[in-house]
Design a protein around this motif. Structure first.
Motif: not given
Length: 414
Positions: A20-42
């Motif tokens: 949520a923090e990585a996606a909160a503001d598009a100016r600081t959108y961190d796509r790699a962090a979103i993928v990394r944190l969701s992938d660990v729960w695959d």
């Protein structure tokens, strides 16, 4: 030793908070962090639900511990992500995870030596130039993105091999993947992008494309994706010094194998589908249409809620799953649909900021056999941070022909 089930639930909650923090503001959108944190729960939702719903406290702990160790055993990257989430949240892992297994590097399951990804040094750059015709390398894909610690570029090249292959010339050229992080300079013109020169030293790395394009960054990685690399001079030297595997690496078994309670399966599927949808931002054209913030809001505190419902019994689990499903159903089905596709390219919205630019040769360019047209036209993609409350991410795509020119000079994040 810490409570394994409470730890597992807390790790889920803090992973979702990080997304949520990585996606909160598009100016600081961190796509790699979103993928990394969701992938660990695959695929981890079912073991988590099974642990939370077990009737016996000892069985809950046994299942939770097995799930934690399975998650951490699915590669060094996932283990690092779990440990980073725990460290940031102050969650102790003492005694919960088994010691990290270090597999002999450099060989695949068939025992063939592989190059892997490496940090370029003058010696490794010379090896690369000896193995591949970089002067005639063709660009397959270029992506410049502002995210995480700073701007980065990903460059995919196709290059002919300089070394002989025993079975005859391969049908396709080698794929070379270059990643530069901490990007400080970026200049590119799609009409002048054939041929590559890589320089590396204590001050960072530089990649030159064509006669006038160049990227400079603090750090770099190189990965030759080449099944014939073991025939190169560098590959033969690596084969001589890399130990042979005596046994195949053993990985943890899936902790929820066998017949499962249908209620547990249904509840896990709701959570798993939501995390799969979030992880779909890995596909850059779809990132602007994935409702990451909204899904994180639906599942905020999901670990805590699941543990409480599991302790209360099947009726509470059923109510929790029903609530999640009703709230997430309109959101979690977006991946792979037209809603997640980029908008056609058009005028940039007022006040918008570019977060990602990418370019790939058009369909008229054959990057596999080296018969490209060399026209410099292709397909382009933009990620834009568009003003609003909050700022939102919008993807725009141009199907071609597109000439792509980038003169970033000195880049900065944001």
């Amino acid at each position: 030793m810490p409570d394994a089930l409470a730890t597992l639930g807390a790790l889920l909650d803090h992973s979702l908070a990080g997304i949520a923090e990585a996606a909160a503001d598009a100016r600081t959108y961190d796509r790699a962090a979103i993928v990394r944190l969701s992938d660990v729960w695959d695929s981890a939702a079912l073991p988590l639900v099974g642990a939370a719903a077990a009737a016996d406290p000892d069985e809950r702990e046994r299942r939770a511990l097995a799930a934690l160790r399975w998650m951490a055993g699915r590669g060094a990257g996932r283990r690092r992500t779990l440990e980073a989430v725990a460290a940031r949240a102050g969650i102790p892992l003492d005694g919960l995870l088994e010691p990290a297994v270090v597999h002999p590097a450099g060989r695949d399951y068939a025992g063939v030596v592989r190059p892997g990804a490496f940090t370029p040094t003058p010696y490794r750059v010379a090896e690369l130039a000896a193995a591949y015709d970089l002067a005639d390398a063709e660009l397959r894909h270029l992506e410049v993105e502002c995210g995480g610690p700073g701007p980065a570029v990903r460059i995919h090249l196709a290059a002919d091999r300089r070394y002989p292959v025993p079975d005859g010339p391969p049908r396709t050229r080698a794929a070379l993947h270059l990643g530069l992080d901490g990007l400080t300079e970026a200049r590119f013109d799609s009409e002048d992008a054939r041929g590559a020169v890589l320089d590396a030293g204590p001050g960072g790395a530089t990649v030159h494309l064509g006669s006038s394009c160049g990227f400079r960054a603090a750090t770099a990685t190189v990965w030759p994706d080449d099944v014939h690399w073991h025939h190169s001079a560098a590959g033969r030297r690596a084969d001589a010094r890399t130990p042979r595997r005596t046994v195949r690496p053993a990985y943890p078994e899936f902790p929820a194998a066998g017949e499962q309670d249908p209620l547990h399966v249904a509840l896990a599927e709701v959570l798993n589908r939501a995390l799969f949808t979030v992880r779909h931002v890995r596909h850059a054209p779809a990132a602007g249409g994935i409702p990451v913030r909204e899904l994180c809001a639906v599942f905020a505190g999901a670990g805590r809620e699941l543990l409480a419902a599991g302790a209360a019994g099947p009726d509470a689990l059923h109510r929790l799953g029903g609530g999640w499903a009703r709230a997430a159903r309109p959101l979690a089905g977006v991946a792979g649909t037209a809603e997640a596709e980029p908008r056609p390219a058009g005028p940039l919205p007022d006040g918008s900021r570019i977060r990602l630019v990418s370019w790939a040769p058009g369909t008229g360019t054959d990057t596999g056999t080296g018969t490209g047209t060399g026209t410099g036209t292709g397909e382009g993609l933009l990620h834009l941070a568009v003003p609003g409350t909050p700022w939102r991410l919008v993807a725009q795509a141009a199907a071609g022909p597109v000439r792509f020119h980038l003169d970033g000079g000195h880049l900065r994040a944001g």
